[in-house]
Design a protein around this motif. Structure first.
Motif, short mmCIF file in Angstrom:
data_model
loop_
_atom_site.label_atom_id
_atom_site.label_comp_id
_atom_site.label_asym_id
_atom_site.label_seq_id
_atom_site.Cartn_x
_atom_site.Cartn_y
_atom_site.Cartn_z
N THR A 244 0.83 -1.20 0.00
CA THR A 244 0.00 0.00 0.00
C THR A 244 0.87 1.25 0.00
OG1 THR A 244 -1.81 -1.13 1.15
CG2 THR A 244 -1.77 1.27 1.25
N VAL A 245 1.91 1.25 0.82
CA VAL A 245 2.82 2.40 0.86
C VAL A 245 3.50 2.59 -0.50
CG1 VAL A 245 4.96 3.26 1.88
CG2 VAL A 245 3.21 2.23 3.34
N VAL A 246 3.93 1.48 -1.10
CA VAL A 246 4.58 1.57 -2.42
C VAL A 246 3.59 2.07 -3.47
CG1 VAL A 246 5.59 0.19 -4.27
CG2 VAL A 246 6.34 -0.14 -1.92
N ALA A 247 2.34 1.60 -3.41
CA ALA A 247 1.33 2.05 -4.37
C ALA A 247 1.09 3.55 -4.25
CB ALA A 247 0.03 1.28 -4.16
N VAL A 248 1.04 4.06 -3.02
CA VAL A 248 0.85 5.49 -2.81
C VAL A 248 2.02 6.29 -3.40
CG1 VAL A 248 0.72 7.29 -1.04
CG2 VAL A 248 -0.62 5.20 -0.79
N ILE A 249 3.23 5.76 -3.26
CA ILE A 249 4.40 6.45 -3.82
C ILE A 249 4.31 6.48 -5.34
CG2 ILE A 249 6.91 6.32 -4.09
CD1 ILE A 249 7.05 5.18 -1.28
N TYR A 250 3.93 5.36 -5.95
CA TYR A 250 3.78 5.33 -7.41
C TYR A 250 2.70 6.32 -7.87
CZ TYR A 250 6.74 1.35 -8.68
OH TYR A 250 7.82 0.53 -8.94
N ILE A 251 1.60 6.37 -7.15
CA ILE A 251 0.53 7.31 -7.50
C ILE A 251 1.02 8.75 -7.41
CG2 ILE A 251 -1.72 8.19 -6.77
CD1 ILE A 251 -2.42 5.33 -5.91
N ALA A 252 1.77 9.05 -6.36
CA ALA A 252 2.30 10.41 -6.19
C ALA A 252 3.26 10.78 -7.31
CB ALA A 252 2.99 10.53 -4.83
N LEU A 253 4.14 9.85 -7.70
CA LEU A 253 5.09 10.11 -8.78
C LEU A 253 4.38 10.35 -10.10
CD1 LEU A 253 7.88 7.49 -7.99
CD2 LEU A 253 8.00 9.95 -7.65
N ASN A 254 3.42 9.49 -10.43
CA ASN A 254 2.71 9.63 -11.69
C ASN A 254 1.84 10.89 -11.70
OD1 ASN A 254 3.79 7.26 -12.73
ND2 ASN A 254 2.19 6.00 -11.82
N ALA A 256 2.50 13.67 -10.06
CA ALA A 256 3.41 14.80 -10.24
C ALA A 256 3.82 14.94 -11.69
CB ALA A 256 4.63 14.62 -9.34
N LEU A 257 4.07 13.82 -12.36
CA LEU A 257 4.48 13.86 -13.77
C LEU A 257 3.36 14.39 -14.65
CD1 LEU A 257 6.77 13.16 -15.72
CD2 LEU A 257 5.82 10.86 -15.90
N THR A 258 2.15 13.91 -14.46
CA THR A 258 1.03 14.38 -15.28
C THR A 258 0.67 15.83 -14.96
OG1 THR A 258 -0.48 13.39 -13.66
CG2 THR A 258 0.07 12.09 -15.60
N THR A 259 0.81 16.24 -13.70
CA THR A 259 0.53 17.64 -13.34
C THR A 259 1.52 18.57 -14.02
OG1 THR A 259 -0.37 16.96 -11.19
CG2 THR A 259 0.31 19.25 -11.43
N PHE A 260 2.79 18.20 -14.01
CA PHE A 260 3.80 19.02 -14.69
C PHE A 260 3.52 19.10 -16.18
CE2 PHE A 260 7.78 19.01 -17.14
CZ PHE A 260 8.26 20.28 -16.82
N ALA A 261 3.12 17.98 -16.79
CA ALA A 261 2.83 17.97 -18.22
C ALA A 261 1.62 18.85 -18.53
CB ALA A 261 2.58 16.55 -18.69
N SER A 262 0.60 18.82 -17.68
CA SER A 262 -0.57 19.67 -17.90
C SER A 262 -0.21 21.14 -17.81
CB SER A 262 -1.66 19.34 -16.87
OG SER A 262 -2.06 18.00 -16.98
N TRP A 263 0.64 21.48 -16.83
CA TRP A 263 1.09 22.87 -16.70
C TRP A 263 1.89 23.28 -17.93
CZ3 TRP A 263 6.23 24.47 -16.59
CH2 TRP A 263 6.43 25.83 -16.32
#
Length: 298
Positions: A244-254, A256-263
């Motif tokens: 669960t902790v690892v899944a949350v980290i993956y979600i946060a990374l992805n 952040a990547l999509t948010t930067f791309a949208s900006w």
């Protein structure tokens, strides 16, 4: 109220949709309750299995952070190499010369058709048999090789499709003013296609980040997911908590990547809305008079 795309729902359709929604919510609640009850019976929801992630730095410094570091390293190297390589391959597939276009097309279709896991295993065997790369570094090299070969081929198709999606008038107008093919691609087509391609490119970058987990599952590459598996065994089979902790980290990374791309996409679109210098009313009138030849000389 009716629309061009659909007709307004009648009373029976509304009642039916409400019934379906209620049944779905009840079924979803039942599944969630079953999952929660099962985990509780297995002892996976006990505080003792989650406590170390909130009260101690040991799981983070010993397992999570080293695995995350390897995941980011493999993903970053793959992105840095695959992005320009995919752009070059995509542009080469649009070449007017068959001796360039045909071999590049074969290479792209070949690597796009092979599963990325097979490419990683092939890379590991290649580095083991024909190079002096140490056994500790081979998994990283193999993961990066597989990710680059596969994703560069996919990105090449994204670039080609993005350029072909532009109106043909763009190319015709550029050729009419005497621009060469290289100038046309560099100055007109690519800058416009980047904004169109950006969502698809970001989606592929997310795939690169997630596919690093294949190296941990097969090639013993110590990435984030593999570290979670080791951590789960060390802390008494707290599998649910670790993953669960690892899944949350993956979600946060992805995210952040999509948010930067949208900006970045919004910024690029705003930049293209600019039409250059703003003329005053007098300047515009003078320019219009000079263009039509009206007014005469004074």
């Amino acid at each position: 109220m009716s629309s061009v795309l659909y007709d307004a729902q009648g009373p029976r359709a509304k009642r039916r949709n409400v019934l379906f929604t209620a049944v779905f919510l009840v079924a979803l609640a039942a599944v969630l309750w079953w999952v929660f009850s099962t985990l509780d019976e297995k002892g996976q929801l006990e505080w003792a299995k989650w406590e170390m992630f909130f009260t101690s730095s040991e799981p983070w410094s010993t397992y999570i952070w080293p695995g995350l570091e390897n995941t980011l390293k493999a993903a970053a190297l793959s992105m840095i190499i695959a992005l320009p390589l995919g752009a070059v391959l995509g542009i080469a597939r649009l070449s007017d010369h068959a001796w360039v276009r045909v071999p590049v097309g074969i290479v792209v279709e070949f690597f796009r058709a092979i599963p990325v896991l097979v490419l990683m295993i092939f890379g590991l065997a290649l580095f083991s048999e024909y190079t002096n790369v140490s056994s500790d570094d081979r998994p990283l090299y193999a993961v990066v090789t597989g990710l680059v070969l596969y994703n560069a081929s996919v990105l090449a198709e994204i670039v080609r499709a993005g350029i072909l999606a532009l109106p043909k008038g763009q190319s015709e107008a550029a050729m009419a003013i005497g621009l060469r093919k290289g100038q046309l691609m560099r100055s007109i087509l690519l800058p416009q296609a980047v904004t169109t391609m950006l969502p698809a490119i970001v989606s592929q970058l997310v795939v690169i980040l997630k596919d690093t987990a294949l190296g941990g599952a097969v090639l013993t590459f110590p990435e984030l997911l593999a570290s979670a598996n080791t951590m789960s065994g060390y802390y008494g089979a707290n599998t649910i908590a670790s993953f669960t902790v690892v899944a949350v980290i993956y979600i946060a990374l992805n995210f952040a990547l999509t948010t930067f791309a949208s900006w970045l996409e919004r910024r690029l679109r705003r930049g293209k809305k600019s039409t250059g210098a703003v003329l005053k009313a007098d300047d515009a009138q003078v320019a219009g008079t000079a263009g039509t030849g009206a007014g005469g000389a004074t």
